[in-house]
Each structure stands twice: as structure tokens, then as C-alpha cells.
Write an enzyme that holds these catalytic residues in place. Sequence first.
Site, PDB file in Angstrom:
ATOM      1  N   GLU A  61       0.817  -1.222   0.000  1.00 46.97           N
ATOM      2  CA  GLU A  61       0.000   0.000   0.000  1.00 46.97           C
ATOM      3  C   GLU A  61       0.851   1.271   0.000  1.00 46.97           C
ATOM      4  OE1 GLU A  61      -1.610   1.697   3.565  1.00 46.97           O
ATOM      5  OE2 GLU A  61      -1.364  -0.183   4.651  1.00 46.97           O
ATOM      6  N   LYS A  80      -3.242  -1.819  15.717  1.00 48.47           N
ATOM      7  CA  LYS A  80      -2.764  -1.051  16.870  1.00 48.47           C
ATOM      8  C   LYS A  80      -3.877  -0.901  17.887  1.00 48.47           C
ATOM      9  CE  LYS A  80       0.782   1.792  14.859  1.00 48.47           C
ATOM     10  NZ  LYS A  80       0.603   2.040  13.433  1.00 48.47           N
TER      11      LYS A  80
HETATM   12  N1  PSU Z   1      -2.795   1.460  10.795  1.00 46.38           N
HETATM   13  C1  PSU Z   1      -1.457   1.444  10.917  1.00 46.38           C
HETATM   14  N2  PSU Z   1      -0.718   2.001   9.919  1.00 46.38           N
HETATM   15  C2  PSU Z   1      -1.287   2.566   8.802  1.00 46.38           C
HETATM   16  C3  PSU Z   1      -2.712   2.547   8.702  1.00 46.38           C
HETATM   17  C4  PSU Z   1      -3.414   1.987   9.697  1.00 46.38           C
HETATM   18  O1  PSU Z   1      -0.929   0.946  11.898  1.00 46.38           O
HETATM   19  O2  PSU Z   1      -0.572   3.074   7.939  1.00 46.38           O
HETATM   20  C5  PSU Z   1      -3.345   3.116   7.462  1.00 46.38           C
HETATM   21  C6  PSU Z   1      -3.642   1.991   6.458  1.00 46.38           C
HETATM   22  O3  PSU Z   1      -3.524   2.518   5.138  1.00 46.38           O
HETATM   23  C7  PSU Z   1      -5.089   1.663   6.751  1.00 46.38           C
HETATM   24  C8  PSU Z   1      -5.640   3.044   7.042  1.00 46.38           C
HETATM   25  O4  PSU Z   1      -5.765   1.039   5.674  1.00 46.38           O
HETATM   26  O5  PSU Z   1      -4.620   3.679   7.794  1.00 46.38           O
HETATM   27  C9  PSU Z   1      -6.945   3.006   7.798  1.00 46.38           C
HETATM   28  O6  PSU Z   1      -7.478   4.281   7.860  1.00 46.38           O
HETATM   29  P1  PSU Z   1      -8.966   4.492   8.408  1.00 46.38           P
HETATM   30  O7  PSU Z   1      -8.881   4.111   9.878  1.00 46.38           O
HETATM   31  O8  PSU Z   1      -9.262   5.942   8.203  1.00 46.38           O
HETATM   32  O9  PSU Z   1      -9.837   3.566   7.647  1.00 46.38           O
END
Ligand code: PSU
Length: 306
Positions: free
Chosen positions: A27, A162
Amino acid sequence: MNMNKYLDVNPEVAAAIAAGKPVVALESTIISHGMPYPQNVETALNVEKIIRENGAVPATIAIIGGRLKAGLTAEEIEYFGKKGQAIAKASRRDLAVLCARGEDGATTVTTTMMIAHMAGIKVFATGGIGGVHRGAETTMDISADLEELAQTPVMVVCAGAKSILDLGLTLEYLETKGVPVIGYGTYELPAFYTRQSGFGVDYRMDSPEELAAAFKASHDMGLKGGMLVTNPIPEEYAMPLDTINAAIDQAIAECEAQGIHGKKTTPFLLARVAELTGGDSLASNIRLVYNNAKVAAQTAAAYCKL
Ligand code: PSU
Ligand code: MN
């Protein structure tokens, strides 16, 4: 084979897919929003190298000038790393508008899965996934990543989630949506910086061959969803539980106090936790991504032999 007029599959990736060789998707939000420059670029390039060393072709995924890209050049990775949070974070709801407008977008787990699937890539490595946020019973903040895992047949190899999230509710949501959660060499869900979370996974698997066989069965049956592989951070890079929990609690309190919500929540929490724990959490973050890249490449290779 490229039927999608918005999709550009890089020639090396396209050749590997056509020849039935292993490919691993990566990603770009982790590059632009997940880590600071220049460590983000260095990490992204090293991850590609590790995937090659383990027998697969890397395909970093992003949206550039309205084109869905499966496979970036080193220059494109540098561009994403340098522009950082100035690049739009692109989830499922953003894809059509960004393409129609010819804009750039950093792909999250959701959009990376979507584009990987369009290109014919089955395995994807990342750091952590989005999930059900703490307090979601009132905010309804649930990452689109969980819905994507429910509907797109791509295996996601991560280090768990996390504890900025409510891990218990995240597992409940995945269960409802029929997404298998597999522990790689563990019965316990890892929590990104730590190997333990106090929550169990659905299945433990101990080899890339075992992961590949399970995913093949899902694919053969035509099940439309994905599979979540949670691979614990190597012991030597894990963080002390108290240090990381204190930083997460403080980051969440600041997030609420500043009224941050929607797509900004996760990048805010990630950046704040990294600041509060100094370089330690960044070093751990980088190591766990390398570890996931290796397992994903080996699994993609094992899948191609089935
Ligand atoms: N959690 C992490 N590192 C990240 C992300 C999440 O520990 O880089 C990033 C990933 O791209 C994940 C996104 O798909 O954040 C999720 O964002 P949201 O909670 O807004 O859906
Ligand atoms: Mn959200």
C-alpha cells in the site's frame, strides 16, 4: 488481460501475473501517511527488495494522475514519500472521484485490496489494518478496511492492529463479516508493536504452505472475501506494553480534545504515537513491515505451486 481502462499494471508485474508467478501488493498510505520522510521511502524500497529476495515481484499500489497503478517506480515511491500527507488518503469512496478528476491518491488497505484484485494479485503485505475505533459505539468510526476484507478476495498479511483501535470489537466485526483471522505462529492476535493483545485468533498456522492452502480453498470455492493473516512483530523489536499504551491513551485523549474525526483520525493517532515514543516506535514499525513482506512473498510463492 487489462480490461480496466483506469488501471496501469507495470510491465514486470503484468508479466509475472501472466506467467503465474508470485506477486505481492503493497500500500501507499503507509508511505505518505504512516511514516515520516525519508524513512518512509527507504522502508518502501527495502520492502520491495525483501519481496524479491523471497521469490516474488513487488507491486506498490497508488493512484497517480487519476490512474490506478499496480507497481510503482522508485521515482514514484520517492514522490509519494516526499509529498506525504499532502496526498489525498484514498479509501473506497474516493476512488471514482480521484480517477475522474485525474488526481493522486495514497491507497489504504481498502483501495490497495481493490486495485490488487483488479490486477489479479492475491497477496498483500502491510503494517497494520484499520478497524473499529475505541468509542465507535457513539462515533460509528469503523474503517472501510473491514468491509473490504469481507468482499474482496485478497490475503492481507499484517502485524495485527494497533490498540488505537478497540481490538475486541474489531474481531467481532470480522467474525460477523466472515473474515478468517489467522495467527502466524501464534494463537493470540498481535497488537502491532507488541506480540500480545489478550485476544485469540480463529486459527494458528505455522508455514507459508499452510496459509496458501487455506487461501486456495477459499478461492476454489469462490468465496468472495479475503483472509487476514496476523504476523507478530519479531521479539527483539517489540515495544514495552506500558510505554506504548501510555502513548496511545494520550494520543486518543488529544484527538478527542482537538475534535479530530473521519479520515484524519488514524493518521493523527499514528503520527502522535510515533512522536510520543520517539524513534523507538518507528524502528519497530519498520521491522514488522519487513517481517510481513517476507511471509507474504513466501506465501505468494507457495500459492503459485498449488
Ligand atoms: N494502521 C497502521 N498504519 C497505517 C494505517 C493503519 O498501523 O498506515 C493506514 C492503512 O492505510 C489503513 C488506514 O488502511 O490507515 C486506515 O485508515 P482508516 O482508519 O481511516 O480507515
Ligand atoms: Mn475512520
